[in-house]
Design an enzyme around this catalytic site. Structure first.
Site, PDB file in Angstrom:
ATOM      1  N   GLU A 191      -9.233   4.717   6.063  1.00 22.90           N
ATOM      2  CA  GLU A 191      -8.424   5.047   7.244  1.00 22.90           C
ATOM      3  C   GLU A 191      -9.161   5.865   8.309  1.00 22.90           C
ATOM      4  O   GLU A 191      -8.967   5.651   9.497  1.00 22.90           O
ATOM      5  CB  GLU A 191      -7.152   5.784   6.814  1.00 22.90           C
ATOM      6  CG  GLU A 191      -6.232   4.958   5.916  1.00 22.90           C
ATOM      7  CD  GLU A 191      -5.725   3.688   6.578  1.00 22.90           C
ATOM      8  OE1 GLU A 191      -5.963   3.507   7.785  1.00 22.90           O
ATOM      9  OE2 GLU A 191      -5.104   2.875   5.872  1.00 22.90           O
ATOM     10  N   GLU A 223       0.826  -1.198   0.000  1.00 21.79           N
ATOM     11  CA  GLU A 223       0.000   0.000   0.000  1.00 21.79           C
ATOM     12  C   GLU A 223       0.872   1.264   0.000  1.00 21.79           C
ATOM     13  O   GLU A 223       1.817   1.333   0.776  1.00 21.79           O
ATOM     14  CB  GLU A 223      -0.935   0.049   1.218  1.00 21.79           C
ATOM     15  CG  GLU A 223      -2.038   1.080   1.023  1.00 21.79           C
ATOM     16  CD  GLU A 223      -2.965   1.238   2.224  1.00 21.79           C
ATOM     17  OE1 GLU A 223      -2.553   0.898   3.340  1.00 21.79           O
ATOM     18  OE2 GLU A 223      -4.076   1.715   2.028  1.00 21.79           O
ATOM     19  N   HIS A 262      -7.728  -1.565  14.761  1.00 22.53           N
ATOM     20  CA  HIS A 262      -7.670  -0.788  13.526  1.00 22.53           C
ATOM     21  C   HIS A 262      -7.539  -1.707  12.307  1.00 22.53           C
ATOM     22  O   HIS A 262      -8.305  -1.605  11.349  1.00 22.53           O
ATOM     23  CB  HIS A 262      -6.490   0.186  13.615  1.00 22.53           C
ATOM     24  CG  HIS A 262      -6.299   1.065  12.428  1.00 22.53           C
ATOM     25  ND1 HIS A 262      -6.664   2.387  12.409  1.00 22.53           N
ATOM     26  CD2 HIS A 262      -5.784   0.810  11.200  1.00 22.53           C
ATOM     27  CE1 HIS A 262      -6.389   2.905  11.231  1.00 22.53           C
ATOM     28  NE2 HIS A 262      -5.843   1.958  10.473  1.00 22.53           N
ATOM     29  N   GLU A 263      -6.594  -2.618  12.364  1.00 26.46           N
ATOM     30  CA  GLU A 263      -6.316  -3.454  11.179  1.00 26.46           C
ATOM     31  C   GLU A 263      -7.422  -4.481  10.943  1.00 26.46           C
ATOM     32  O   GLU A 263      -7.729  -4.813   9.807  1.00 26.46           O
ATOM     33  CB  GLU A 263      -4.957  -4.146  11.306  1.00 26.46           C
ATOM     34  CG  GLU A 263      -3.766  -3.233  11.615  1.00 26.46           C
ATOM     35  CD  GLU A 263      -3.594  -2.075  10.648  1.00 26.46           C
ATOM     36  OE1 GLU A 263      -4.058  -2.186   9.494  1.00 26.46           O
ATOM     37  OE2 GLU A 263      -3.018  -1.043  11.049  1.00 26.46           O
ATOM     38  N   HIS A 280     -10.252  -2.875   9.295  1.00 23.65           N
ATOM     39  CA  HIS A 280      -9.979  -2.735   7.856  1.00 23.65           C
ATOM     40  C   HIS A 280     -10.416  -3.967   7.052  1.00 23.65           C
ATOM     41  O   HIS A 280     -10.610  -3.856   5.834  1.00 23.65           O
ATOM     42  CB  HIS A 280      -8.479  -2.576   7.622  1.00 23.65           C
ATOM     43  CG  HIS A 280      -7.976  -1.168   7.623  1.00 23.65           C
ATOM     44  ND1 HIS A 280      -8.607  -0.152   6.953  1.00 23.65           N
ATOM     45  CD2 HIS A 280      -6.862  -0.617   8.179  1.00 23.65           C
ATOM     46  CE1 HIS A 280      -7.891   0.972   7.117  1.00 23.65           C
ATOM     47  NE2 HIS A 280      -6.840   0.713   7.860  1.00 23.65           N
ATOM     48  N   ALA A 293       1.677  -1.249  11.146  1.00 15.46           N
ATOM     49  CA  ALA A 293       0.872  -2.415  10.804  1.00 15.46           C
ATOM     50  C   ALA A 293       0.215  -2.183   9.449  1.00 15.46           C
ATOM     51  O   ALA A 293       0.019  -1.042   9.033  1.00 15.46           O
ATOM     52  CB  ALA A 293      -0.197  -2.651  11.866  1.00 15.46           C
ATOM     53  N   MET A 294      -0.121  -3.287   8.778  1.00 19.50           N
ATOM     54  CA  MET A 294      -0.771  -3.186   7.464  1.00 19.50           C
ATOM     55  C   MET A 294      -1.812  -4.293   7.356  1.00 19.50           C
ATOM     56  O   MET A 294      -1.544  -5.453   7.643  1.00 19.50           O
ATOM     57  CB  MET A 294       0.297  -3.291   6.369  1.00 19.50           C
ATOM     58  CG  MET A 294      -0.250  -3.321   4.956  1.00 19.50           C
ATOM     59  SD  MET A 294      -1.190  -1.820   4.518  1.00 19.50           S
ATOM     60  CE  MET A 294      -2.376  -2.532   3.379  1.00 19.50           C
ATOM     61  N   GLU A 295      -3.001  -3.882   6.885  1.00 16.87           N
ATOM     62  CA  GLU A 295      -4.188  -4.725   6.993  1.00 16.87           C
ATOM     63  C   GLU A 295      -4.356  -5.800   5.924  1.00 16.87           C
ATOM     64  O   GLU A 295      -5.486  -6.219   5.663  1.00 16.87           O
ATOM     65  CB  GLU A 295      -5.425  -3.825   6.944  1.00 16.87           C
ATOM     66  CG  GLU A 295      -5.678  -3.121   5.587  1.00 16.87           C
ATOM     67  CD  GLU A 295      -5.144  -1.698   5.509  1.00 16.87           C
ATOM     68  OE1 GLU A 295      -4.234  -1.372   6.282  1.00 16.87           O
ATOM     69  OE2 GLU A 295      -5.642  -0.916   4.684  1.00 16.87           O
TER      70      GLU A 295
HETATM   71 ZN   LIG Z   1      -5.220   1.853   8.523  1.00 17.59          ZN
END
Ligand SMILES: [Zn+2]
Length: 880
Positions: free
Chosen positions: A353, A161, A330-331, A334, A295-297
């Protein structure tokens, strides 16, 4: 995605954006694939990718083949796909005898296949053989070298991303081009490979390798593709029929227990909230020793920086525990908000977001109300409002022209203004109605994309009200509303006239804006009411002189200026006001000071009244403001006096909280204690510094003597005052620890050292392979945020080419700008203007310009307000 966080959780990438005037034609139209902005022609679209990747961890290359089922929508002789740093050996179309020519456009990040004659409309299989690269800077597939008790190891991970899937496979790498994916990857036999879906089959591939194939993904955007492979282990759990896994490097998975438990609760909550079940059979949470984001979802396999996922009940701090929960919330949010329903284009990134950020607090409030998540997250909204008040403020839905601009919208406006606007609208509509609208939005756009207009449509349809009309100006135009309240007395009754203005900081020529502001206010009898302010209005509110608080509970995205009568009444009632309202009053008062609309004394007199307030967020607001002024005083004659005043203000509160951890005390008290110790030490409180040193020496003898929650603050202060021997001790601890939370603690302490010679040594580590790449980049930021922004900048400029090669193009185009946000000297703004690499891309230029404005605004603030602050402090000290 959750972006980089420094030691206080402030977003490092969140600075300002220059408002770029580009066509806003799509800002308010419902999703339509054909009119979605983007760079690729929409004549050919992907339906399914079959990918075969063979990474070579020594050569840092990937041999790849992609078979892509495509639909040619209208006859064309050109297929344009995204690709970066790839070489192509063959391309063909099944059943078509023509061979296309292959042309790579490095700047456009595309590969174009041109056929001698037009290809008829219809479905085809496109076959491409290529070779890609594994980098070390966290974009596309990257390698991570990390330390273990068995020596150094290498693994690979991926992050795409917003626009780096094109580094992994040739693709239509824009979010509206959704497709399904089959992945097969060849890795060493001892490796575990993780991707979005469960492993379908695994078999030997010769010479110590194995071939791993994954089940087919649902239809998704390319940026959600993920691959991680290395000597890993998995801790497993199960909830809601979903296999939950925590994947770590070997020996670390036991600390994933907390994440699995929380994930079980979160899945249950979200399945119910969205009335749509998590659609994949598994959800892995992958802890990486290095990760460019916190972090990345990625759908089905969320990646985290290790210290954002692993929690050791015996050694980790409360901050770590809450960060782990926040990132998970949060993730995992998502997985619906972003993965199931995806922003059509990056201009609407807030649909991913802003909403995931809002949900992260909402679900915390449901599952851990004792954390007071909304109340304790106020600084995020304040940060966004500060940015949104400047000349360079941008709209949430600002147009995005290219990939460098796409990278700039991951900022406080998208995340924190987005979150605050969602909360305000939810409060206005009512939680249940809002939830029903979210359910409808999910149902209407599942496995597809959405724009802001689609969201407004769902809110209007479910509520039966024109919510979009109220909400869209907050997304479509920049700026913060200011509600101006003036009271008058009519026969003993208080009447309050409300009108709106645009709240700006040093921007007299700002374009006027208008909003519908849902003003929630508290009446003297304890009840609350809401009035929709669209222009001007007058409310009746109790008897003359009664205290009336606007923006009650701090749920609104606006600031308030009270007249002196109202301000005085509120100040008298301060102690009985809810903590969220006390913080809101302080924050607005300080913002008005920064905007030159209030004398500094107005804030400091309020802060004085609240300096003994032991609600963590109230104290935090005061601490943050004192720390900001202290930094702006750097190099000025008033700094020592101001430090003494700030110590005097905070010391009584610390005396009340004390060093001693009390069994069963609230977590907020422990967090406040750590914050006060750190701040008082930074301000030069000799007693605190001496006690920190004593406790650290005891810790070296017996680690258990220092409670985990004090370790960050104590280590920071010892690092700050370190002589060479202490520096070597900390460095030794950092080098031998394999626990990322601890390593971050030691290296960030080394970065905060006052001694400039030692600070230079810390910076030099960033040129070595001692730390994983992303951590070594953070090390430079930590030095800049500490006492030596000048040394950090000098170091980066001196070693720029070496660092840019190591950290990639985004470092080249934005790192210096972000580093310079630590300055308030106008000469630095000129220096940034002269630094060519930050102006090489349009995204880089935006970041540079908003940093320049920030520096100049701070410089003006220092020039105009600091003498008054110094004077106030001097008089205050004399009267004590
Ligand atoms: Zn996010």
């Amino acid at each position: 995605m959750t972006s980089l966080f420094n030691r206080f959780g402030r977003s490092l990438v969140g600075v300002l954006v220059l408002l770029l005037v580009v066509s806003a034609a799509h800002a308010d139209a419902p999703f339509s694939f054909d009119t979605t902005p983007g760079q690729l022609p929409k004549t050919v679209t992907p339906i399914h990718y079959t990918l075969n990747l063979q990474p070579n961890l020594e050569a840092l290359t990937v041999a790849g083949s992609a078979v892509i089922d495509v639909e040619v929508r209208t006859p064309t002789d050109r297929f344009v796909l995204n690709a970066v740093d790839m070489t192509f050996s063959a391309a063909s179309l099944d059943g078509v005898s023509q061979t296309p020519s292959i042309a790579v456009d490095k700047d456009a990040q595309t590969v174009t296949l041109t056929f001698p004659r037009a290809i008829e409309a219809g479905r085809y299989k496109l076959r491409i053989a290529y070779s890609g690269q594994i980098n070390k800077f966290g974009r596309g597939i990257y390698s991570i070298d990390y330390r273990t008790d068995d020596g150094r190891k290498r693994m690979i991970a991926s992050h795409s991303e917003p626009t780096d899937a094109r580094r992994i496979f040739p693709s239509w790498d824009e979010p509206a081009f959704k497709a399904t994916f089959d992945l097969t990857v060849t890795v060493p036999e001892r490796f575990m490979a993780v991707s979005n879906m469960p492993v379908a089959r695994e078999g030997p591939a010769g010479s110590g390798s194995k071939r791993v194939s994954f089940e087919r993904t649902p239809k998704m955007s390319t940026y959600l593709f993920v691959l991680v492979a290395g000597e890993l282990e998995r801790l497993t759990g199960e909830a809601e029929g979903i296999a939950i896994g925590v994947v770590t490097t070997r020996g670390k998975s036991a600390n994933g227990r907390y994440a699995i438990e929380q994930t079980a609760d979160l899945l249950k909550y979200f399945n119910e909230y969205f009335a749509a079940k998590y659609p994949l059979p598994k959800l892995d949470l992958v802890a990486l020793p290095s990760n460019s984001a916190s972090a990345m979802e990625h759908w089905g396999a969320i990646t985290f920086f290790e210290s954002g996922l692993l929690y050791d009940p015996a050694k980790s701090t409360i901050e770590t525990q809450r960060r782990v929960f926040s990132l998970l919330a949060h993730e995992i949010a998502h997985q619906w908000l972003g993965n199931l329903v995806t922003t059509a284009w990056w201009n609407d990134l807030w649909l991913n977001e802003g909403f995931a950020s809002w949900m992260q607090y909402k679900v915390a409030d449901a599952l851990h109300p004792e954390w007071q998540p909304w109340f304790n997250s106020i600084s995020a909204k304040q940060g966004a409002m500060a940015q949104d008040a400047r000349r360079s403020a941008r709209a949430i839905t600002q147009p995005v022209a290219n990939e460098t601009e796409a990278r700039t919208v991951f900022d406080a406006i998208t995340y924190s203004k987005g979150q605050a606007v969602v909360r305000m609208v939810e409060t206005y509509m009512g939680e249940d109605v809002f939830r029903d609208a979210m359910r409808r939005y999910m149902k209407e756009h599942a496995y597809s994309n959405a724009t802001s207009a689609d969201l407004w449509h769902a809110l209007d349809a479910v509520s039966g009200k024109a919510i979009g009309l109220l909400a869209s100006p907050y997304a479509a135009q920049p700026g913060v509303p200011l509600v101006i309240a003036d009271s008058r007395c009519v026969d003993g009754e208080q009447r309050i006239a409300l009108k709106q203005d645009r709240f700006t900081v040093r921007d007299p020529a700002a374009q006027a804006q208008r909003w519908q502001v849902p003003v929630r206010f508290g009446l003297p009898d304890g009840t609350a009411a809401t009035v929709l302010l669209d222009g001007e209005t007058e409310i009746a509110a109790g008897r003359c002189g009664d205290a009336v608080k606007l923006n009650l509970s701090d749920v609104g995205y606006y600031r308030v200026r009270y007249d002196t009568t109202m301000q005085g009444a509120l100040a008298r009632r301060l102690a009985s006001m809810a903590p969220a309202d006390r913080v809101n009053l302080l924050a607005d008062s300080w913002a008005l000071t920064e905007a030159n609309r209030n004398p500094p004394s107005a804030y400091f007199e309020l802060a004085d009244r609240l300096s003994g307030d032991d609600h963590r967020s109230v104290a935090d607001q005061v601490i943050r403001t004192l720390s900001r002024v202290y930094r702006l005083e750097r190099g000025r004659p008033g700094q020592a006096t101001f430090a003494a005043y700030a110590r005097g203000t905070l010391r009584p509160l610390f005396d009340h909280v004390g060093w001693q951890v009390v069994d069963g005390e609230p977590a907020d008290r422990a967090l406040l204690r750590a914050r006060l110790i750190r701040t008082l030490g930074d301000l030069g409180d000799e007693a605190v510094l001496a006690e920190a040193r004593r406790r650290f020496d005891a810790f070296l003898q017996d680690a258990a003597s220092l409670p985990p929650n004090l370790r960050d603050a104590v280590t920071h202060l010892v690092g700050r005052g370190a002589d060479r021997a202490t520096y070597q001790t900390l460095l030794g601890l950092g080098r031998t620890s394999t626990n990322t939370e601890e390593r971050v603690r030691y290296y960030s302490a080394l970065a905060g050292v006052l001694d400039p010679a030692l600070a230079r040594e810390t910076l030099a580590i960033a040129l070595t392979e001692e730390l994983p790449n992303d951590v070594s980049r953070r090390l430079i930021n930590w030095v800049a945020e500490g006492e030596h922004p000048d040394l950090a900048l000098e170091f980066v400029k001196t070693n720029f080419e070496a660092l840019a090669t190591k950290h990639g193009s985004s470092f080249r185009n934005t790192f210096v700008s972000n580093l310079m946000a630590n300055f308030s000297d106008p000469a630095r703004a000129e220096e940034l203007k002269a630094f060519a690499p930050v102006y090489e891309t349009s995204g880089g230029r935006m970041v540079a310009e908003r940093t320049r404005e920030r520096i100049l605004a701070d410089a003006e603030f220092v020039a105009e307000q600091m003498p008054a602050i110094d004077e106030w402090v001097r008089r205050r000290r004399n009267s004590q």
